[in-house]
Design an enzyme around this catalytic site. Structure first.
Site, short mmCIF file in Angstrom:
data_model
loop_
_atom_site.label_atom_id
_atom_site.label_comp_id
_atom_site.label_asym_id
_atom_site.label_seq_id
_atom_site.Cartn_x
_atom_site.Cartn_y
_atom_site.Cartn_z
N ASP A 1 -80.95 -4.80 9.05
CA ASP A 1 -80.18 -3.68 8.98
C ASP A 1 -81.00 -2.63 10.01
O ASP A 1 -82.37 -2.34 9.40
CB ASP A 1 -79.90 -2.78 7.73
CG ASP A 1 -79.09 -1.57 7.98
OD1 ASP A 1 -79.56 -1.02 8.85
OD2 ASP A 1 -78.66 -0.98 7.05
N ARG B 1 -55.93 -3.27 17.21
CA ARG B 1 -56.71 -3.86 16.09
C ARG B 1 -57.56 -5.10 16.44
O ARG B 1 -58.70 -5.15 15.83
CB ARG B 1 -55.54 -4.34 14.78
CG ARG B 1 -56.47 -4.59 13.57
CD ARG B 1 -55.57 -5.24 12.53
NE ARG B 1 -55.35 -6.63 12.72
CZ ARG B 1 -53.83 -6.88 12.74
NH1 ARG B 1 -53.05 -5.84 12.74
NH2 ARG B 1 -53.61 -8.08 13.02
N LYS C 1 -75.36 6.80 12.94
CA LYS C 1 -76.71 7.35 12.86
C LYS C 1 -77.08 7.53 14.25
O LYS C 1 -76.66 8.14 15.13
CB LYS C 1 -77.52 6.42 12.01
CG LYS C 1 -76.95 6.20 10.61
CD LYS C 1 -76.49 7.36 9.76
CE LYS C 1 -76.10 6.98 8.11
NZ LYS C 1 -74.98 6.00 8.25
N TYR D 1 -80.53 0.41 0.76
CA TYR D 1 -79.70 1.51 0.70
C TYR D 1 -78.82 1.38 -0.25
O TYR D 1 -78.41 0.28 -0.58
CB TYR D 1 -78.85 1.64 2.37
CG TYR D 1 -77.65 2.80 2.17
CD1 TYR D 1 -77.71 3.84 2.00
CD2 TYR D 1 -76.61 1.94 2.51
CE1 TYR D 1 -76.96 4.66 1.95
CE2 TYR D 1 -75.34 2.86 2.52
CZ TYR D 1 -75.57 4.43 2.32
OH TYR D 1 -74.47 4.98 2.37
#
Length: 384
Positions: free
Chosen positions: A179, A54, A204, A107
């Protein structure tokens, strides 16, 4: 970054940054370290700095070094999704009572995070047209801590001047987050233009094959990096080693794919412009696009995302989306295959009734790397 890769070209960095051959086996591909924990040489005696996946994992470290190099930053952190990265970024940079400036064409997931989650935590926000620098400047308040910018925006492909917004943020004592998912580090370098943080949904274009979900934050500010890293470890929003491997694999061909995505998008834009059933085409490569000059200044090319409005409103748009054969009806973007979607009903449904609501006659295309003639033919038959 572990190595100075700045002397290399983009495509070289995509293949080699953070990806040295394995010292034990000579493997030229970074291994998938599918382990949750690491043996320690005594209490506190870590081997190569790893104790629990983690907190850190060698496969993820390789991805992070590559992402930092591609964005021209000093530090990168990978996340389990783009929204996990956005959540950590906003929680690290704001406190109850702070204010965020959000682009008016953002978005839907980012809007939902601010409007439905962080607002209950006491974070305020204002949506403005970030393409207008004066409007952005006028929106600054005494408690403004973050200017959150997408360029190009999703889904209307608006363009904001990153360098100008960076100056606004500096004067305000705020942070500029860009972004960069649509543009990718191949087409645009926000940190070099003055941004403080770059965010990606690596799901993406960076992953590029529609087979992995992930996110990333890149910065050159060590304090921000430390805060992001602390929160990521505290909440556990990390990608698994196989996710990191897939994203790293996809990033190797990013430059090649973005050239083809851009080539195909330009062919599609040309075909749509002359069609009687298309009332508007949204693409920053068009000379009459209001952000064209800024995009030409800060982008290498104009990318693979295209949106357009269909004559006849929502019903006609939905009919076109239902008739495509090569363009798959689906959410997400940036994969090798072409996708079509109706933002108002799909990716941006959360903005319904808000100032960010998307016009119901708009369709968004993620233009893939198939044969451009086939893609154009598919859209023309769907339009009728």
């Amino acid at each position: 970054m572990a190595d100075d890769t700045s002397r290399w070209g983009f495509e070289t960095r995509a293949i080699h940054a953070g990806q040295r051959p394995d010292p034990q086996t000579g493997s030229v591909i970074v291994p998938i370290y599918a382990t949750s924990t690491f043996a320690q040489d005594g209490v506190g005696g870590l081997r190569s700095g790893y104790e629990y996946s983690r907190s850190a994992n060698p496969t993820r470290t390789a991805l992070e070094e590559a992402l930092a190099s591609l964005e021209g930053g000093r530090h990168a952190l990978a996340f389990s999704s783009g929204m996990a990265a956005a959540d950590v970024a906003l929680r690290a940079m704001t406190r109850p009572g702070d204010h965020v400036i959000l682009g008016g064409d953002a978005y839907g997931g980012t809007f939902r995070l601010l409007d439905k989650v962080l607002a209950h935590w006491g974070v305020e926000y204002t949506t403005v047209d970030l393409a207008d620098v004066d409007t952005a400047r006028a929106a600054v308040q005494a408690n403004t801590k973050v200017i959150w910018c997408e360029t190009p925006t999703n889904p209307l492909l608006g363009i904001a001047d990153i360098a100008a917004l960076a100056q606004v943020a500096t004067v305000a004592g705020a942070r500029l987050v860009v972004d960069n998912t649509f543009a990718t580090p191949y087409l645009q370098s926000p940190l070099g233009l003055g941004a403080d943080v770059v965010l990606h949904s690596t799901t993406k274009y960076l992953g590029g094959h529609s087979d992995v979900v992930g996110g990333a934050l890149i910065t050159s500010d060590p304090d921000l990096h430390e805060q992001f890293g602390f929160l990521r470890n505290a909440v556990g929003s990390v990608p698994g080693p196989f996710d990191a491997y897939l994203t790293l694999r996809g990033a190797k061909t990013l430059g090649l794919r973005m050239e083809r995505h851009s080539d195909n998008a330009e062919r599609i834009v040309e075909a749509l412009l002359g069609h009687r059933k298309v009332t508007k085409v949204y693409y920053p490569g068009l000379a009459d696009h209001p952000g064209h000059e800024v995009a030409a200044k800060q982008m290498r090319r104009f990318g693979g995302m295209v949106s357009f409005s269909v004559a006849g409103g929502e019903a006609a748009a939905l009919e076109v989306a239902a008739r495509t054969q090569l363009f798959i009806l689906g959410e997400s973007l940036g994969g090798v295959e072409s996708l079509i979607e109706h933002p108002g009903r799909m990716t941006h449904a959360s903005t319904t009734g808000s100032p960010l609501q998307v016009p119901d006659d708009v369709l968004r295309l993620s233009v893939g790397i198939e044969d451009a003639t086939d893609l154009v033919g598919d859209l023309l038959q769907a339009l009728g």
